[in-house]
Scaffold this active site. Structure first.
Site, short mmCIF file in Angstrom:
data_model
loop_
_atom_site.label_atom_id
_atom_site.label_comp_id
_atom_site.label_asym_id
_atom_site.label_seq_id
_atom_site.Cartn_x
_atom_site.Cartn_y
_atom_site.Cartn_z
N HIS A 1 -8.72 -9.78 -6.81
CA HIS A 1 -7.96 -8.83 -7.06
C HIS A 1 -7.62 -8.20 -8.49
CE1 HIS A 1 -3.58 -7.09 -7.04
NE2 HIS A 1 -3.71 -6.99 -5.71
N CYS B 1 -7.65 -2.79 -5.22
CA CYS B 1 -6.18 -2.36 -5.18
C CYS B 1 -5.88 -1.12 -5.98
CB CYS B 1 -5.36 -3.37 -5.46
SG CYS B 1 -3.59 -3.35 -5.77
N HIS C 1 -6.36 -2.35 -0.82
CA HIS C 1 -4.91 -2.47 -0.94
C HIS C 1 -4.41 -0.96 -1.26
CE1 HIS C 1 -4.05 -6.93 -2.08
NE2 HIS C 1 -4.34 -6.73 -1.16
N ASP D 1 1.31 -2.04 0.62
CA ASP D 1 2.36 -2.91 -0.01
C ASP D 1 2.88 -2.24 -1.03
OD1 ASP D 1 0.53 -3.08 -2.19
OD2 ASP D 1 0.55 -5.27 -2.37
N HIS D 2 4.03 -2.79 -1.71
CA HIS D 2 4.86 -2.23 -2.90
C HIS D 2 5.54 -1.06 -2.20
CE1 HIS D 2 2.81 -4.91 -6.13
NE2 HIS D 2 3.03 -5.59 -5.02
N TYR E 1 7.67 -6.32 -0.18
CA TYR E 1 7.09 -6.56 1.14
C TYR E 1 8.17 -6.21 2.31
CZ TYR E 1 3.00 -8.33 -1.03
OH TYR E 1 1.47 -8.25 -1.53
C1 DNO Z 1 0.87 -8.28 -5.00
C2 DNO Z 1 -0.40 -8.65 -4.45
C3 DNO Z 1 -0.93 -9.80 -5.39
C4 DNO Z 1 -2.18 -10.44 -4.61
C5 DNO Z 1 -2.92 -11.64 -5.54
C6 DNO Z 1 -4.34 -12.05 -4.89
O1 DNO Z 1 1.58 -7.77 -4.25
O2 DNO Z 1 -1.18 -7.91 -4.06
O3 DNO Z 1 0.01 -10.91 -5.58
O4 DNO Z 1 -1.83 -11.06 -3.50
O5 DNO Z 1 -3.00 -11.27 -6.74
O6 DNO Z 1 -4.53 -13.23 -5.32
#
Ligand code: DNO
Length: 387
Positions: A240, A278, A305, A346-347, A363
């Site tokens: 990530h 991401c 992501h 997400d977010h 989340y």
């Molecule tokens: C945040 C996530 C990160 C992710 C980690 C993977 O929302 O995308 O916390 O889970 O960095 O190790």
């Protein structure tokens, strides 16, 4: 792309039955109850996998199989921890769970100063205030020479913030930066920690003398050690990106930009060594053009992501709509070049009562459901254009 959803296990208030109703196909989860560094046994893996499958879904991605701090700073027990990691990977591989998300960020995972920053429409979002982050660094953490790491404008903002700072706001900053987000992602912190700032300082000390080159060497060492297991079981590792994509609190960060990604992909040139694209983390750095990066790194991306940030001129950033044209372009790229790759949102905002439910920060249910609907719409449009 496969529509996946990060689900935090049987205690998650959002149930698998709810997820089936909103078009989720695959689950992204982890054995959150197993302490960082311990082996994930076949029994524990099978129990969670069967639970997911009994609800008509599949376990698509592990997020995360955490990399212990000691592997990141090359502590004396790193080889033992890497052996445990390999054993967990082999057990996951035997169970058929083959996409593994992890990160190589020292101490911190992602960081924001605000978890409920109000939007004009009544929803709220995550927000990163650069001035407040610098304030935390200089006045709360009181890190040696912290000022030297910040530009003039940000220092001036931090000084202005100091004038009107209250104990409540300070407590909130500590909670947001080092407890709320880190507690559930890295396991370094919990809500019960009485002195989180002291603990944080201790963790930072572990990285004294570890610069970017040293951290890179430790990542390469780790990846080279696990690649044989990944090849044997067909496991794709996807790191990530660092969030935010810049050094923080004097810690090096090594997955922040095109050069960094080029570096780790070439350092261990094996297709099993890949990326979690991401778009949100990368777009939080004004130096990154996510539409260019998506195309360049599509073939080594094993997990997406789908979210996006907008950076303000002062360096603050906030999460933007999942219909942002840059995200549309990223989705189009992966839907075209990597049709089956797992993708999750997400977010997303807190909305329609999400705020009262105690969800993990970033989340929410309604916010993510809306975001998934938007991204699904983009995917459907791309597919219909291709026919
Ligand atoms: C945040 C996530 C990160 C992710 C980690 C993977 O929302 O995308 O916390 O889970 O960095 O190790």
């Amino acid at each position: 792309m496969e529509k996946t959803w990060r689900w935090f296990g049987p205690n998650d208030k959002i149930t698998l039955d709810m997820l089936r109703q909103i078009g989720v196909e695959g689950i992204v989860t982890a054995l959150h109850h197993i302490p960082n560094g311990e082996v994930w046994t076949p029994e524990e893996i099978d129990r969670l996998k069967s639970f997911i499958e009994a609800h008509g879904l599949r376990w698509s991605v592990v997020e995360s199989l955490p990399v212990s701090e000691s592997i990141k700073y090359a502590g004396p027990d790193r080889d033992r921890l890497i052996e445990n990691y390999k054993e967990s990977l082999a057990n996951l591989g035997k169970a058929g769970v083959k996409t593994i998300c992890y990160n190589f960020m020292p101490v911190l995972d992602w960081a924001r100063t605000d978890l409920e920053y109000p939007n004009p429409d009544g929803t709220s979002n995550l927000y990163f205030n650069r001035g407040e982050f610098a304030y935390f660094d200089i006045h709360i953490l009181k890190r040696d020479n912290a000022e030297a790491d910040w530009d003039e404008t940000t220092l001036a903002r931090a000084a202005e913030i100091a004038e009107s700072m209250t104990p409540e706001r300070e407590a909130k900053l500590i909670e947001n930066i080092i407890i709320k987000t880190q507690g559930f992602v890295s396991g370094n912190f919990s809500e019960n920690d009485l002195k989180p700032v002291d603990k944080f300082r201790e963790l930072l000390k572990l990285y004294d003398g570890i610069d970017k080159d040293a951290l890179r060497a430790n990542m390469k060492y780790f990846l080279e050690a696990i690649m044989p297991v990944c090849r044997e079981y067909g496991i794709n590792m996807c790191v990530h990106p660092d969030d935010p994509p810049m050094p923080v609190f004097g810690l090096p960060r090594i997955v922040t930009c095109e050069d960094d990604i080029d570096w780790f992909l070439n350092a261990v040139p094996d297709s099993h060594n890949g990326l979690t694209f991401c778009a949100g983390s990368l777009s939080a750095g004004a130096h990154n053009d996510v539409t260019v990066l998506a195309r360049k790194f599509a073939d080594r991306t094993h997990f997406v992501h789908a979210r996006i940030c907008t950076v303000m001129p002062d360096g603050d950033f906030k999460e933007s709509s999942h219909l942002d044209p840059r995200l549309i372009d990223v989705v189009r790229t992966f839907e075209t070049l990597r049709p089956g790759v797992p993708m999750r949102v997400d977010h997303a905002p807190l909305m329609l009562g999400d705020g009262d439910k105690g969800y993990n920060a970033g989340y929410s249910f309604h916010g993510r459901m809306l975001a998934l609907g938007m991204v699904s719409g983009i995917m459907a449009t791309v597919n219909s254009e291709q026919q």
